[in-house]
Design a protein around this motif. Structure first.
Motif, PDB file in Angstrom:
ATOM      1  N   LYS A  78     120.161  26.839  44.836  1.00 38.55           N
ATOM      2  CA  LYS A  78     120.374  26.494  43.412  1.00 38.55           C
ATOM      3  C   LYS A  78     120.984  25.134  43.744  1.00 38.55           C
ATOM      4  O   LYS A  78     121.824  24.884  43.723  1.00 38.55           O
ATOM      5  CB  LYS A  78     120.697  28.304  43.035  1.00 38.55           C
ATOM      6  CG  LYS A  78     119.914  29.042  43.434  1.00 38.55           C
ATOM      7  CD  LYS A  78     120.774  30.374  42.401  1.00 38.55           C
ATOM      8  CE  LYS A  78     120.204  30.936  41.574  1.00 38.55           C
ATOM      9  NZ  LYS A  78     121.139  31.778  40.364  1.00 38.55           N
ATOM     10  N   SER A 114     123.827  29.742  36.591  1.00 33.80           N
ATOM     11  CA  SER A 114     122.186  30.395  36.626  1.00 33.80           C
ATOM     12  C   SER A 114     120.649  30.716  37.240  1.00 33.80           C
ATOM     13  O   SER A 114     121.542  31.407  37.761  1.00 33.80           O
ATOM     14  CB  SER A 114     121.315  28.497  35.917  1.00 33.80           C
ATOM     15  OG  SER A 114     119.912  28.912  36.369  1.00 33.80           O
ATOM     16  N   ASN A 115     120.280  31.324  36.341  1.00 34.24           N
ATOM     17  CA  ASN A 115     119.001  32.581  36.132  1.00 34.24           C
ATOM     18  C   ASN A 115     118.175  31.872  37.131  1.00 34.24           C
ATOM     19  O   ASN A 115     117.267  32.185  36.692  1.00 34.24           O
ATOM     20  CB  ASN A 115     119.568  33.735  35.733  1.00 34.24           C
ATOM     21  CG  ASN A 115     120.313  34.277  35.655  1.00 34.24           C
ATOM     22  OD1 ASN A 115     121.226  34.836  36.237  1.00 34.24           O
ATOM     23  ND2 ASN A 115     120.224  35.199  34.338  1.00 34.24           N
ATOM     24  N   SER A 116     118.467  30.893  37.375  1.00 33.23           N
ATOM     25  CA  SER A 116     116.842  29.645  37.632  1.00 33.23           C
ATOM     26  C   SER A 116     116.990  30.303  39.093  1.00 33.23           C
ATOM     27  O   SER A 116     116.783  30.561  39.717  1.00 33.23           O
ATOM     28  CB  SER A 116     117.479  28.294  37.673  1.00 33.23           C
ATOM     29  OG  SER A 116     118.210  28.134  37.964  1.00 33.23           O
ATOM     30  N   THR A 117     115.296  29.718  39.090  1.00 30.55           N
ATOM     31  CA  THR A 117     114.670  29.619  40.679  1.00 30.55           C
ATOM     32  C   THR A 117     115.223  29.189  41.160  1.00 30.55           C
ATOM     33  O   THR A 117     115.629  27.925  41.350  1.00 30.55           O
ATOM     34  CB  THR A 117     112.783  30.339  40.558  1.00 30.55           C
ATOM     35  OG1 THR A 117     112.559  31.480  39.423  1.00 30.55           O
ATOM     36  CG2 THR A 117     112.507  30.604  41.808  1.00 30.55           C
TER      37      THR A 117
END
Length: 136
Positions: free
Chosen positions: A20, A25-28
């Motif tokens: 990441k 962040s909740n990003s993939t």
């Protein structure tokens, strides 16, 4: 198959990992490839990017992921794992040095204030029953 996946067909030592860019962040997590057998979850790694001189940092979230060899998405390399051992050691030593200097400065200021306030009467003040301090 994207040409960046060919390395997985010709070298069994290549590992796919996920990382990441932003820990908040909740990003993939994005997939990367590496030849470094020591990379583990939680490591910080320098990876290829299109910003900041062509490199940026990710935190490794998964290791030994099975790559999708049919994917058309290019996989970037990990340039290197960041070993923070020496850095953290230096920061710890710096904190210790700062605390030592601050303690010495407090001691010096206290002694100076005593001398300024009590002057020639310091011996008399030190003999009071309430007086209790180490000699400087």
């Amino acid at each position: 198959m994207h040409q960046s996946n060919i390395i997985f067909l010709i070298n069994d030592d290549v590992r796919a990992v996920k990382g990441k860019y932003d820990p908040d962040s909740n990003s993939t997590p994005e997939m990367f490839k590496t030849m470094d057998p020591t990379v583990k979850v939680g490591d910080l790694a320098v990876v290829q990017s299109s910003t900041r001189h062509g490199y940026t940092v990710v935190e490794i979230t998964e290791i030994d992921v099975e790559p999708d060899l049919e994917s058309s998405v290019p996989l970037k390399w990990i340039a290197q794992r960041i070993d923070l051992t020496k850095f953290e050691e230096f920061v710890g030593q710096e904190c210790e040095a700062i605390a030592t200097v601050q303690a010495a400065e407090r001691k010096r200021k206290k002694a100076q204030l005593r001398k300024t306030m009590f002057g020639e009467q310091e011996d008399m003040v030190n003999q009071l029953k309430l007086a209790n301090h180490a000699e400087d």
